[in-house]
Motif scaffolding. Structure first.
Motif, PDB file in Angstrom:
ATOM      1  N   ILE A 149       0.796  -1.066   0.012  1.00  0.00           N
ATOM      2  CA  ILE A 149      -0.102  -0.121  -0.002  1.00  0.00           C
ATOM      3  C   ILE A 149       0.946   1.189   0.013  1.00  0.00           C
ATOM      4  O   ILE A 149       1.841   1.442   0.565  1.00  0.00           O
ATOM      5  N   ARG A 150       0.522   2.259  -0.854  1.00  0.00           N
ATOM      6  CA  ARG A 150       1.250   3.635  -0.979  1.00  0.00           C
ATOM      7  C   ARG A 150       0.267   4.630  -0.424  1.00  0.00           C
ATOM      8  O   ARG A 150      -0.793   4.455  -0.790  1.00  0.00           O
ATOM      9  N   VAL A 151       0.759   5.436   0.691  1.00  0.00           N
ATOM     10  CA  VAL A 151      -0.193   6.324   0.774  1.00  0.00           C
ATOM     11  C   VAL A 151       0.568   7.795   0.344  1.00  0.00           C
ATOM     12  O   VAL A 151       1.792   8.113   0.935  1.00  0.00           O
ATOM     13  N   SER A 152      -0.022   8.327  -0.403  1.00  0.00           N
ATOM     14  CA  SER A 152       0.343   9.740  -1.139  1.00  0.00           C
ATOM     15  C   SER A 152       0.000  10.879  -0.119  1.00  0.00           C
ATOM     16  O   SER A 152      -1.085  11.099  -0.388  1.00  0.00           O
ATOM     17  N   PRO A 153       0.643  11.453   0.446  1.00  0.00           N
ATOM     18  CA  PRO A 153       0.242  12.606   1.278  1.00  0.00           C
ATOM     19  C   PRO A 153      -0.222  13.855   0.673  1.00  0.00           C
ATOM     20  O   PRO A 153       0.319  14.355  -0.459  1.00  0.00           O
ATOM     21  N   VAL A 154      -1.361  14.309   1.252  1.00  0.00           N
ATOM     22  CA  VAL A 154      -1.694  15.668   0.792  1.00  0.00           C
ATOM     23  C   VAL A 154      -1.698  16.649   1.650  1.00  0.00           C
ATOM     24  O   VAL A 154      -1.315  17.836   1.344  1.00  0.00           O
ATOM     25  N   SER A 155      -1.626  16.190   3.054  1.00  0.00           N
ATOM     26  CA  SER A 155      -1.090  17.275   4.178  1.00  0.00           C
ATOM     27  C   SER A 155      -0.222  16.235   5.108  1.00  0.00           C
ATOM     28  O   SER A 155      -0.603  15.124   5.329  1.00  0.00           O
ATOM     29  N   VAL A 156       0.786  16.965   5.643  1.00  0.00           N
ATOM     30  CA  VAL A 156       1.574  16.358   6.748  1.00  0.00           C
ATOM     31  C   VAL A 156       1.785  17.487   7.753  1.00  0.00           C
ATOM     32  O   VAL A 156       2.157  18.535   7.472  1.00  0.00           O
ATOM     33  N   ARG A 157       1.317  17.150   9.030  1.00  0.00           N
ATOM     34  CA  ARG A 157       1.493  17.765  10.100  1.00  0.00           C
ATOM     35  C   ARG A 157       2.016  17.344  11.330  1.00  0.00           C
ATOM     36  O   ARG A 157       1.744  15.981  11.561  1.00  0.00           O
ATOM     37  N   GLY A 158       3.431  17.665  11.846  1.00  0.00           N
ATOM     38  CA  GLY A 158       3.803  17.230  13.040  1.00  0.00           C
ATOM     39  C   GLY A 158       3.731  18.094  14.192  1.00  0.00           C
ATOM     40  O   GLY A 158       3.445  19.500  13.923  1.00  0.00           O
ATOM     41  N   LYS A 159       3.744  17.619  15.135  1.00  0.00           N
ATOM     42  CA  LYS A 159       3.508  18.208  16.705  1.00  0.00           C
ATOM     43  C   LYS A 159       4.551  17.690  17.474  1.00  0.00           C
ATOM     44  O   LYS A 159       4.736  16.468  17.477  1.00  0.00           O
ATOM     45  N   TYR A 160       4.894  18.541  18.216  1.00  0.00           N
ATOM     46  CA  TYR A 160       5.956  18.243  19.537  1.00  0.00           C
ATOM     47  C   TYR A 160       5.728  18.934  20.805  1.00  0.00           C
ATOM     48  O   TYR A 160       5.422  20.147  20.590  1.00  0.00           O
ATOM     49  N   LYS A 161       5.891  18.043  21.847  1.00  0.00           N
ATOM     50  CA  LYS A 161       5.893  18.952  22.884  1.00  0.00           C
ATOM     51  C   LYS A 161       7.117  18.403  23.835  1.00  0.00           C
ATOM     52  O   LYS A 161       6.960  17.397  24.347  1.00  0.00           O
ATOM     53  N   ILE A 162       7.873  19.219  23.971  1.00  0.00           N
ATOM     54  CA  ILE A 162       9.247  18.582  24.776  1.00  0.00           C
ATOM     55  C   ILE A 162       9.660  19.863  25.770  1.00  0.00           C
ATOM     56  O   ILE A 162      10.910  20.058  25.725  1.00  0.00           O
ATOM     57  N   GLY A 163       8.883  20.989  25.899  1.00  0.00           N
ATOM     58  CA  GLY A 163       9.187  21.754  26.741  1.00  0.00           C
ATOM     59  C   GLY A 163       9.649  23.183  26.224  1.00  0.00           C
ATOM     60  O   GLY A 163      10.242  23.945  26.640  1.00  0.00           O
ATOM     61  N   GLN A 164       9.454  23.323  24.861  1.00  0.00           N
ATOM     62  CA  GLN A 164      10.137  24.422  23.837  1.00  0.00           C
ATOM     63  C   GLN A 164       9.091  25.269  24.276  1.00  0.00           C
ATOM     64  O   GLN A 164       9.840  26.592  23.807  1.00  0.00           O
ATOM     65  N   THR A 165       8.050  25.633  24.775  1.00  0.00           N
ATOM     66  CA  THR A 165       7.259  26.647  25.021  1.00  0.00           C
ATOM     67  C   THR A 165       7.624  27.556  26.328  1.00  0.00           C
ATOM     68  O   THR A 165       7.226  28.528  26.669  1.00  0.00           O
ATOM     69  N   LEU A 166       8.470  26.475  26.980  1.00  0.00           N
ATOM     70  CA  LEU A 166       8.986  27.353  28.615  1.00  0.00           C
ATOM     71  C   LEU A 166      10.112  28.145  28.294  1.00  0.00           C
ATOM     72  O   LEU A 166      11.098  28.031  27.387  1.00  0.00           O
ATOM     73  N   ALA A 167      10.185  29.133  29.248  1.00  0.00           N
ATOM     74  CA  ALA A 167      11.729  29.724  29.339  1.00  0.00           C
ATOM     75  C   ALA A 167      12.769  28.953  29.740  1.00  0.00           C
ATOM     76  O   ALA A 167      12.277  27.652  30.340  1.00  0.00           O
ATOM     77  N   ALA A 168      14.082  29.322  29.384  1.00  0.00           N
ATOM     78  CA  ALA A 168      15.074  28.283  29.498  1.00  0.00           C
ATOM     79  C   ALA A 168      15.199  27.953  31.031  1.00  0.00           C
ATOM     80  O   ALA A 168      15.446  26.706  31.155  1.00  0.00           O
TER      81      ALA A 168
END
Length: 210
Positions: A149-168
């Protein structure tokens, strides 16, 4: 909306790297009654497409022949953050660090033998990098006994939550709590967050901006 933007993976290279390191993804197709059917499967991300192998008969193949619209999702839970990291009296503050990629696209059952061979070899290279197998070529009869099976992407969205929204400082404090809790996933989580552990102490080595 501003927070959602900060959680989005902007780098196509990061998304590709994540897809190439994860071993299980979930394909969603629509059954004959209009309900989504979600199945976990091995996969490979190759030449911009998702490839999966399958038995030559099955409901998901019937679904694809009837309606090629499909979804594909991969995620990794990095670390559960217990509520007492913030407040021992408020369980609602429990959280999770994670990475995920969601793809919408068109699924197709591959008939071209060269493409089929390339996809199956890509799967083998990913899951059996040490070798020890004969590469598949178009004349091999095994191709008649497996579907690709081949899935041909129309949209690709990645999300990550690793503390990047916090101050250092806040991000370092979170990393220290994860280190102290010492879960089975703590060391890998800290690495993804951009920290190294040396002598029981943390060192920030990378900014977590993807």
């Amino acid at each position: 909306m501003q927070l959602l933007g900060k959680l989005e993976i902007k780098s196509p290279e990061r998304i590709a790297r994540f897809l190439n390191t994860e071993h299980v993804g979930r394909i969603a197709t629509m059954d004959e009654r209009g309900y989504p059917q979600v199945i976990p499967m091995n996969f490979v991300f190759l030449d911009g497409f998702i490839y999966l192998h399958s038995h030559i008969r099955g409901e998901k193949l019937d679904n694809i022949r009837r309606n090629p619209k499909a979804g594909f999702e991969v995620d990794r839970e990095l670390e559960f953050l217990p509520s007492y990291f913030e407040d021992p009296h408020d369980a609602s503050l429990a959280d999770t660090l994670y990475v995920s990629v969601v793809i919408k696209g068109a699924a197709h059952i591959v008939s071209d033998l060269a493409e089929k061979s390339r996809a199956l070899n890509g799967l083998m290279e990913k899951y059996q990098p040490e070798g020890g197998y004969t590469p598949i070529t178009p004349p091999m009869s095994v191709l008649d006994h497996v579907a690709v099976i081949r899935v041909s992407p129309v949209s690709v969205r990645g999300k990550y939550k690793i503390g990047q929204t916090l101050a250092a400082r806040a991000r370092t404090e979170l990393a220290e709590k994860i280190l102290k809790r010492s879960s089975q996933t703590a060391e890998e989580t800290l690495k993804v967050m951009g920290f190294a552990v040396a002598g029981g102490k943390l060192e920030m080595i990378d900014e977590p901006v993807w």
